[in-house]
Design an enzyme around this catalytic site. Structure first.
Site, short mmCIF file in Angstrom:
data_model
loop_
_atom_site.label_atom_id
_atom_site.label_comp_id
_atom_site.label_asym_id
_atom_site.label_seq_id
_atom_site.Cartn_x
_atom_site.Cartn_y
_atom_site.Cartn_z
N PHE A 149 0.84 -0.87 -0.02
CA PHE A 149 -0.34 -0.05 0.20
C PHE A 149 0.91 1.52 0.19
CE2 PHE A 149 0.70 0.11 4.57
CZ PHE A 149 1.31 1.67 4.55
N GLU A 176 -5.17 -3.51 -1.87
CA GLU A 176 -6.29 -3.72 -1.59
C GLU A 176 -6.86 -2.08 -0.83
OE1 GLU A 176 -4.84 -5.80 -0.54
OE2 GLU A 176 -5.71 -7.34 0.98
N ARG A 177 -5.47 -1.35 -0.37
CA ARG A 177 -5.53 -0.55 0.77
C ARG A 177 -6.15 1.02 -0.78
NH1 ARG A 177 -6.55 -3.34 4.13
NH2 ARG A 177 -4.47 -3.96 5.63
N SER A 226 5.30 -6.62 3.72
CA SER A 226 6.54 -7.12 5.24
C SER A 226 6.37 -8.57 4.36
CB SER A 226 5.00 -7.84 5.76
OG SER A 226 3.83 -8.24 5.61
N CYS A 281 9.53 1.45 3.45
CA CYS A 281 10.52 0.80 3.98
C CYS A 281 12.04 1.09 4.13
CB CYS A 281 10.49 -0.22 2.45
SG CYS A 281 11.41 -0.19 1.24
N GLU A 384 9.07 -4.01 12.92
CA GLU A 384 9.53 -2.88 11.98
C GLU A 384 7.92 -2.22 12.58
OE1 GLU A 384 7.69 -3.91 8.01
OE2 GLU A 384 9.22 -1.93 7.19
P1 NAD Z 1 1.51 -6.43 2.72
O1 NAD Z 1 2.14 -7.48 3.46
O2 NAD Z 1 0.31 -6.68 4.21
O3 NAD Z 1 1.02 -6.59 1.65
C1 NAD Z 1 1.17 -6.77 0.91
C2 NAD Z 1 0.89 -7.07 -0.45
O4 NAD Z 1 0.34 -8.63 -0.58
C3 NAD Z 1 -0.42 -6.73 -0.84
O5 NAD Z 1 -0.88 -6.87 -2.27
C4 NAD Z 1 -1.20 -7.92 -0.16
O6 NAD Z 1 -2.51 -7.62 -0.63
C5 NAD Z 1 -0.57 -8.54 -0.37
N1 NAD Z 1 -1.20 -9.88 1.16
C6 NAD Z 1 -1.17 -9.13 2.08
N2 NAD Z 1 -1.42 -10.87 3.13
C7 NAD Z 1 -1.66 -11.13 2.12
C8 NAD Z 1 -1.96 -13.16 2.61
N3 NAD Z 1 -1.78 -13.62 4.06
N4 NAD Z 1 -1.28 -14.07 1.48
C9 NAD Z 1 -1.23 -13.25 0.80
N5 NAD Z 1 -0.72 -12.01 0.46
C10 NAD Z 1 -1.09 -11.10 1.09
O7 NAD Z 1 2.42 -5.20 3.32
P2 NAD Z 1 1.82 -3.74 3.37
O8 NAD Z 1 1.27 -3.25 4.55
O9 NAD Z 1 1.07 -3.22 1.81
O10 NAD Z 1 3.19 -2.83 3.35
C11 NAD Z 1 4.16 -2.76 4.17
C12 NAD Z 1 5.06 -2.78 3.72
O11 NAD Z 1 5.93 -3.23 2.76
C13 NAD Z 1 5.98 -3.19 5.16
O12 NAD Z 1 6.46 -4.16 5.45
C14 NAD Z 1 6.90 -2.29 4.46
O13 NAD Z 1 8.84 -2.31 4.62
C15 NAD Z 1 7.80 -2.78 2.80
N6 NAD Z 1 8.07 -2.73 1.59
C16 NAD Z 1 9.27 -3.62 1.67
C17 NAD Z 1 9.59 -2.46 0.07
C18 NAD Z 1 10.90 -3.52 -0.11
O14 NAD Z 1 11.01 -2.51 -1.00
N7 NAD Z 1 11.96 -3.50 0.51
C19 NAD Z 1 8.83 -1.45 -0.40
C20 NAD Z 1 7.87 -0.84 0.57
C21 NAD Z 1 6.94 -1.61 1.27
#
Ligand code: NAD
Length: 499
Positions: A149, A176-177, A226, A281, A384
């Protein structure tokens, strides 16, 4: 109530699964739309039509593919304000920061205009008698991206721009957010000349992700989110034989040496720690001053700056440093972690938990929090937080400071502030983290370099964008050729070597 569906075969379509998720305006706390959550059947259909469109696109010469990217860049510039507004409305970040989100993606589209050059193979003339050897980089077919998101414009573009420029079809499963901007980007790609079916945006949750991971047509998956989900996506995608690169969470440390410019370091920490409400991130979440007098001076400079942070809705324009958190759950979680830090004995120098804004009482806002005397065993150090919370961990020496990021499970970004070149060089060489800043707090590599973390911040090989992006979305084929020369040496029974 606005209904957000999917973008399939070049147009917006309604969801048919009957399942939806609420999309909030984080500044007001109101539900402003409902996004469709795709079923397995909807995902299967999107993949099948992407597969049908892909061969003709792969056969289109790379210069023509690059021209679509060129036009796309123009359209992004044309619609910048509209994109930023839609992004801020669903994410909550300020308008200038939302534009930064779009621009950091646009820059990758610009890099992809160089696809004809980047896709050139290698050639060796006369590798053996009458033998030439050459390699070509070919697209994988249908590939997919699952994105978070916090950068709803930049991260989808980091993925679909190189994938499409290489001749693949792309299935995007955005967060989806904040699902509006990814669909707007897909519309602009169509307007730029991308044939329908090559960029499908399928909204959804875990079921849509699992449908991607188990699908046999999809050849590669790029994930950002994440760490637990990154690890899950990586194992399941690779178990079904896919190429995968999955980037996860972070805990970015910034070391402040006694010789650093303390005003510069304090400003850097405030921007990098609290910008976008800490939902980056590459946010700095841990400051490590070296020596007691450095730590005392830093806290003295930081505290008034954190107290003076301007928090508000994106509609307040340039007069806001950061906006609300993305959801009520995120707000409750972050405040809960601050409570835990206090319980565990860290010194909460600035407490932003009670922040409330007149007229926006239901928004997901909180003020900046600053902790001093945080130790390695505390939950606020290990986890985090992903909120506007900066922890100061004091170190006696450079070696003690270096040991902290070295032994932390995350390895996304880090920085050191010093005037001493030797210390900076030693730090850059010894640290086990993917992206390093020297007197630069958020060292996000530009589009023509590559982005990726180490340890639990990144699973798989190859980074995002830059030359690695072109490698990830293509595979190499190497051809060894000999044309009949009239020489008849007879059969050769030992392994061919280039004599
Ligand atoms: P998230 O892991 O909750 O969601 C990421 C994606 O995974 C979304 O599209 C979501 O719909 C999907 N998802 C969520 N739960 C799932 C599940 N149980 N099974 C399968 N798919 C699932 O992350 P977020 O809250 O959207 O984003 C924040 C996180 O992303 C933070 O931890 C941040 O550090 C990380 N991030 C990392 C980078 C990088 O390049 N390393 C860049 C941006 C964000």
């Amino acid at each position: 109530m606005e209904q957000i569906g999917h973008f399939i075969d070049g147009k917006r379509v309604a969801g048919t699964s009957g399942r939806t998720a609420d999309v909030f305006n984080p500044a007001t706390g109101e539900v402003q739309a409902q996004v469709a959550l795709a079923s397995q059947e909807e995902m299967d259909k999107a993949i099948a039509s992407a597969a049908a469109a892909q061969p003709a696109w792969a056969a289109t010469n790379p210069q023509r593919r690059a021209r679509v990217m060129m036009k796309f860049v123009d359209l992004l510039n044309r619609d910048m304000d509209k994109l930023a507004e839609a992004l801020s409305r669903e994410h909550g970040k300020t308008l200038p920061d939302a534009k930064g989100d779009v621009i950091r993606g646009l820059e990758v589209a610009e890099f992809c205009i160089g696809a004809p050059h980047l896709l050139k193979g290698e050639f060796t003339e006369g590798a053996g008698p009458g033998i030439d050897m050459y390699s070509m980089r070919q697209p994988l077919g249908v590939v997919a991206g699952i994105t978070p998101f916090n950068f709803p414009a930049m991260i989808p573009m980091w993925k679909f721009c190189p994938a499409l420029a290489c001749g693949n079809a792309f299935i995007l499963k955005p967060s989806e957010r904040d699902p509006s901007v990814p669909i707007m980007l897909a519309e602009l790609m169509i307007e730029a000349g991308l044939p329908a079916g090559l960029l499908q945006v399928v909204n959804g949750d875990k079921s849509a992700v699992d449908a991607i991971l188990d699908d046999e047509t999809i050849q590669a998956v790029g994930f950002v989110g994440s760490t637990p989900i990154a690890q899950y996506v990586y194992s399941r995608a690779t178990a079904s034989g896919k190429r995968a690169q999955c980037f996860g969470g972070a805990k970015n440390h910034m070391i402040i040496m006694p010789d650093a410019d303390m005003d510069q370091a304090a400003d850097a920490l405030v921007g990098a720690g609290y910008g976008a409400a800490g939902e980056r991130c590459m946010a700095v979440s841990v400051a490590v001053p070296v020596g007691k007098s450095t730590a005392d001076a830093l806290i003295e400079k930081l505290a008034p700056k954190v107290e003076a942070l301007k928090i508000g809705p994106y509609t307040a324009g340039n007069d806001v440093d950061f906006g609300p958190l993305v959801t009520k759950e995120a707000l409750t979680r972050v405040k809960g972690l601050v409570d835990q830090g206090v319980k565990e004995g860290a010194n909460l120098v600035v407490d932003g938990r009670g922040f409330s804004m007149q007229g926006y009482e239901d928004g997901f806002f909180m003020g900046g929090c600053l902790f001093d005397n945080v130790t390695k065993d505390m939950e606020i150090y290990k986890t985090e937080i992903f909120g506007p919370v900066l922890s100061v961990v004091r170190a006696e020496t450079y070696e003690e400071a270096l040991e902290l990021p070295l032994s932390h499970e995350y390895g996304n970004g880090t920085a050191i502030f010093t005037r001493d070149g030797d210390t900076a060089r030693d730090f850059a060489s010894r640290i086990n983290i993917g992206m390093v800043g020297i007197n630069v707090p958020i060292p996000v590599p530009l589009a023509y370099h590559t982005f990726g973390g180490w340890k639990k911040s990144g699973f798989g090989d190859l980074n995002q964008h830059g030359p690695d992006g072109f490698k990830f979305y293509t595979r190499t084929k190497t051809v060894t050729s000999r044309w009949p020369s009239g020489l008849k040496d007879g059969a050769e029974f030992s392994i061919p070597t280039m004599k």
